[in-house]
Design a protein around this motif. Structure first.
Motif, PDB file in Angstrom:
ATOM      1  N   ALA A 100      -6.555  -8.546   6.732  1.00  0.00           N
ATOM      2  CA  ALA A 100      -7.340  -7.569   7.688  1.00  0.00           C
ATOM      3  C   ALA A 100      -8.738  -7.859   7.340  1.00  0.00           C
ATOM      4  O   ALA A 100      -9.194  -8.184   6.246  1.00  0.00           O
ATOM      5  N   CYS A 101      -9.422  -7.303   8.628  1.00  0.00           N
ATOM      6  CA  CYS A 101     -11.011  -7.655   8.410  1.00  0.00           C
ATOM      7  C   CYS A 101     -11.734  -6.815   9.353  1.00  0.00           C
ATOM      8  O   CYS A 101     -11.171  -6.167  10.644  1.00  0.00           O
ATOM      9  N   LEU A 102     -12.437  -5.719   8.877  1.00  0.00           N
ATOM     10  CA  LEU A 102     -13.328  -5.066   9.998  1.00  0.00           C
ATOM     11  C   LEU A 102     -14.483  -5.447  10.281  1.00  0.00           C
ATOM     12  O   LEU A 102     -15.489  -5.559   9.679  1.00  0.00           O
ATOM     13  N   THR A 103     -14.449  -6.227  11.531  1.00  0.00           N
ATOM     14  CA  THR A 103     -15.758  -6.728  12.217  1.00  0.00           C
ATOM     15  C   THR A 103     -16.504  -5.484  12.843  1.00  0.00           C
ATOM     16  O   THR A 103     -15.941  -4.587  13.164  1.00  0.00           O
ATOM     17  N   ASP A 104     -17.940  -5.992  13.285  1.00  0.00           N
ATOM     18  CA  ASP A 104     -18.780  -5.000  14.021  1.00  0.00           C
ATOM     19  C   ASP A 104     -17.993  -4.882  15.423  1.00  0.00           C
ATOM     20  O   ASP A 104     -18.322  -3.829  15.892  1.00  0.00           O
ATOM     21  N   ASP A 105     -17.303  -6.065  15.868  1.00  0.00           N
ATOM     22  CA  ASP A 105     -16.551  -5.779  17.200  1.00  0.00           C
ATOM     23  C   ASP A 105     -15.253  -5.087  17.211  1.00  0.00           C
ATOM     24  O   ASP A 105     -15.230  -4.191  18.102  1.00  0.00           O
ATOM     25  N   ALA A 106     -14.594  -5.333  16.287  1.00  0.00           N
ATOM     26  CA  ALA A 106     -13.200  -4.530  16.230  1.00  0.00           C
ATOM     27  C   ALA A 106     -12.503  -4.799  14.952  1.00  0.00           C
ATOM     28  O   ALA A 106     -12.778  -5.686  14.136  1.00  0.00           O
ATOM     29  N   PRO A 107     -11.544  -3.930  14.724  1.00  0.00           N
ATOM     30  CA  PRO A 107     -10.898  -4.195  13.413  1.00  0.00           C
ATOM     31  C   PRO A 107      -9.730  -5.250  13.771  1.00  0.00           C
ATOM     32  O   PRO A 107      -9.176  -5.454  15.017  1.00  0.00           O
ATOM     33  N   LEU A 108      -9.310  -5.916  12.820  1.00  0.00           N
ATOM     34  CA  LEU A 108      -8.363  -7.252  12.952  1.00  0.00           C
ATOM     35  C   LEU A 108      -7.630  -7.230  11.602  1.00  0.00           C
ATOM     36  O   LEU A 108      -7.937  -6.803  10.673  1.00  0.00           O
ATOM     37  N   LYS A 109      -6.198  -7.528  12.207  1.00  0.00           N
ATOM     38  CA  LYS A 109      -5.033  -7.375  11.347  1.00  0.00           C
ATOM     39  C   LYS A 109      -4.119  -8.343  11.323  1.00  0.00           C
ATOM     40  O   LYS A 109      -3.880  -8.557  12.441  1.00  0.00           O
ATOM     41  N   ASN A 110      -3.263  -8.786  10.459  1.00  0.00           N
ATOM     42  CA  ASN A 110      -2.096  -9.604  10.942  1.00  0.00           C
ATOM     43  C   ASN A 110      -0.873  -9.194   9.526  1.00  0.00           C
ATOM     44  O   ASN A 110      -1.544  -9.498   8.533  1.00  0.00           O
ATOM     45  N   ASP A 111       0.047  -8.754   9.925  1.00  0.00           N
ATOM     46  CA  ASP A 111       0.956  -8.609   8.623  1.00  0.00           C
ATOM     47  C   ASP A 111       1.825  -9.710   8.327  1.00  0.00           C
ATOM     48  O   ASP A 111       2.427  -9.887   7.199  1.00  0.00           O
ATOM     49  N   ASP A 112       1.768 -10.973   9.003  1.00  0.00           N
ATOM     50  CA  ASP A 112       2.514 -12.134   8.689  1.00  0.00           C
ATOM     51  C   ASP A 112       3.590 -11.696   8.225  1.00  0.00           C
ATOM     52  O   ASP A 112       4.273 -12.332   7.130  1.00  0.00           O
ATOM     53  N   GLY A 113       4.642 -11.073   8.727  1.00  0.00           N
ATOM     54  CA  GLY A 113       6.060 -10.725   8.589  1.00  0.00           C
ATOM     55  C   GLY A 113       6.259  -9.683   7.401  1.00  0.00           C
ATOM     56  O   GLY A 113       7.368  -9.194   7.160  1.00  0.00           O
ATOM     57  N   GLU A 114       5.065  -9.118   7.024  1.00  0.00           N
ATOM     58  CA  GLU A 114       5.416  -8.053   5.940  1.00  0.00           C
ATOM     59  C   GLU A 114       4.850  -6.648   6.705  1.00  0.00           C
ATOM     60  O   GLU A 114       3.594  -6.132   6.609  1.00  0.00           O
ATOM     61  N   SER A 115       5.697  -6.082   7.366  1.00  0.00           N
ATOM     62  CA  SER A 115       5.633  -5.070   8.372  1.00  0.00           C
ATOM     63  C   SER A 115       4.671  -4.052   8.017  1.00  0.00           C
ATOM     64  O   SER A 115       5.093  -3.599   6.839  1.00  0.00           O
ATOM     65  N   GLY A 116       3.568  -3.624   8.453  1.00  0.00           N
ATOM     66  CA  GLY A 116       2.727  -2.471   8.034  1.00  0.00           C
ATOM     67  C   GLY A 116       1.745  -2.891   6.918  1.00  0.00           C
ATOM     68  O   GLY A 116       0.761  -1.921   6.761  1.00  0.00           O
ATOM     69  N   ALA A 117       1.688  -4.103   6.460  1.00  0.00           N
ATOM     70  CA  ALA A 117       0.895  -4.357   5.228  1.00  0.00           C
ATOM     71  C   ALA A 117      -0.666  -4.577   5.825  1.00  0.00           C
ATOM     72  O   ALA A 117      -1.478  -4.130   5.244  1.00  0.00           O
ATOM     73  N   GLY A 118      -0.808  -5.097   7.076  1.00  0.00           N
ATOM     74  CA  GLY A 118      -2.076  -5.338   7.381  1.00  0.00           C
ATOM     75  C   GLY A 118      -2.753  -4.038   7.523  1.00  0.00           C
ATOM     76  O   GLY A 118      -4.035  -4.100   7.494  1.00  0.00           O
ATOM     77  N   MET A 119      -2.077  -3.140   8.197  1.00  0.00           N
ATOM     78  CA  MET A 119      -2.910  -1.588   8.414  1.00  0.00           C
ATOM     79  C   MET A 119      -3.326  -0.985   6.803  1.00  0.00           C
ATOM     80  O   MET A 119      -4.039  -0.432   6.927  1.00  0.00           O
ATOM     81  N   VAL A 120      -2.465  -1.335   6.097  1.00  0.00           N
ATOM     82  CA  VAL A 120      -2.851  -0.692   4.547  1.00  0.00           C
ATOM     83  C   VAL A 120      -4.058  -1.485   4.182  1.00  0.00           C
ATOM     84  O   VAL A 120      -4.992  -0.796   3.756  1.00  0.00           O
ATOM     85  N   ILE A 121      -4.207  -2.781   4.563  1.00  0.00           N
ATOM     86  CA  ILE A 121      -5.504  -3.194   3.970  1.00  0.00           C
ATOM     87  C   ILE A 121      -6.682  -3.015   4.785  1.00  0.00           C
ATOM     88  O   ILE A 121      -7.869  -2.603   4.371  1.00  0.00           O
ATOM     89  N   LEU A 122      -6.423  -2.730   6.169  1.00  0.00           N
ATOM     90  CA  LEU A 122      -7.350  -2.247   7.165  1.00  0.00           C
ATOM     91  C   LEU A 122      -7.832  -0.892   6.808  1.00  0.00           C
ATOM     92  O   LEU A 122      -9.254  -0.556   6.881  1.00  0.00           O
ATOM     93  N   ARG A 123      -6.966  -0.117   6.346  1.00  0.00           N
ATOM     94  CA  ARG A 123      -7.380   1.309   6.222  1.00  0.00           C
ATOM     95  C   ARG A 123      -8.284   1.371   4.905  1.00  0.00           C
ATOM     96  O   ARG A 123      -9.080   2.074   4.735  1.00  0.00           O
ATOM     97  N   MET A 124      -8.019   0.570   3.765  1.00  0.00           N
ATOM     98  CA  MET A 124      -8.491   0.756   2.747  1.00  0.00           C
ATOM     99  C   MET A 124     -10.155  -0.082   2.815  1.00  0.00           C
ATOM    100  O   MET A 124     -11.122   0.564   2.338  1.00  0.00           O
ATOM    101  N   LEU A 125     -10.186  -0.977   3.927  1.00  0.00           N
ATOM    102  CA  LEU A 125     -11.405  -1.538   4.313  1.00  0.00           C
ATOM    103  C   LEU A 125     -12.523  -0.270   4.911  1.00  0.00           C
ATOM    104  O   LEU A 125     -13.617  -0.231   4.765  1.00  0.00           O
ATOM    105  N   GLU A 126     -11.719   0.187   5.902  1.00  0.00           N
ATOM    106  CA  GLU A 126     -12.560   1.364   6.473  1.00  0.00           C
ATOM    107  C   GLU A 126     -12.847   2.617   5.713  1.00  0.00           C
ATOM    108  O   GLU A 126     -14.021   2.963   5.756  1.00  0.00           O
ATOM    109  N   ARG A 127     -12.054   2.702   4.673  1.00  0.00           N
ATOM    110  CA  ARG A 127     -12.384   3.826   3.647  1.00  0.00           C
ATOM    111  C   ARG A 127     -13.349   3.422   3.019  1.00  0.00           C
ATOM    112  O   ARG A 127     -14.479   4.326   2.510  1.00  0.00           O
ATOM    113  N   GLU A 128     -13.763   2.287   2.321  1.00  0.00           N
ATOM    114  CA  GLU A 128     -14.815   1.653   1.741  1.00  0.00           C
ATOM    115  C   GLU A 128     -15.957   1.114   2.522  1.00  0.00           C
ATOM    116  O   GLU A 128     -16.943   0.857   2.149  1.00  0.00           O
ATOM    117  N   ASP A 129     -15.760   1.207   3.887  1.00  0.00           N
ATOM    118  CA  ASP A 129     -16.750   0.823   4.974  1.00  0.00           C
ATOM    119  C   ASP A 129     -17.201  -0.516   4.770  1.00  0.00           C
ATOM    120  O   ASP A 129     -18.365  -0.670   4.558  1.00  0.00           O
TER     121      ASP A 129
END
Length: 117
Positions: free
Chosen positions: A50-79
């Protein structure tokens, strides 16, 4: 690129975490391509990111369903913006169920701690 290998293991599955600067979807794909130049990472079961860019949040689970969102939430929480985090898993033969999300969170925490040092 910061790569931390063999940070966690559970029931045969092994984890690594890596990351670096990233400002776009193209940069994310380039980062993954560079990471997968290491044969070990190219053969991994999952490279979830996952990556939180200035334009949009990006993520990819690569078959590990829901894991990209976990990473993205942590990036958002830490800004933490314009930085990709990739959690790599080599499947060990046993399903981990919900524990896999705990392992993804722990991998991201380990990475963020190393990044702040």
């Amino acid at each position: 690129m910061l790569v931390l290998e063999n940070i966690l293991s559970d029931r045969g599955s092994r984890y690594a975490v890596s990351g670096g600067a990233c400002t776009s979807a193209e940069a994310a794909q380039g980062f993954l391509k560079d990471l997968k130049r290491r044969k070990k990472f190219a053969k991994a079961t999952h490279n979830t990111w996952a990556c939180l860019t200035d334009d949009a949040p990006l993520k990819n689970d690569d078959g590990e369903s829901g894991a990209g969102m976990v990473i993205l939430r942590m990036l958002e929480r830490e800004d933490i913006r314009n930085h990709i985090i990739v959690v790599t898993r080599w499947y060990g033969g046993k399903h981990l169920g919900g524990d896999r999300f705990r392992h993804v969170q722990e991998a991201v925490r380990i990475y963020l701690d190393a990044l702040m040092d």
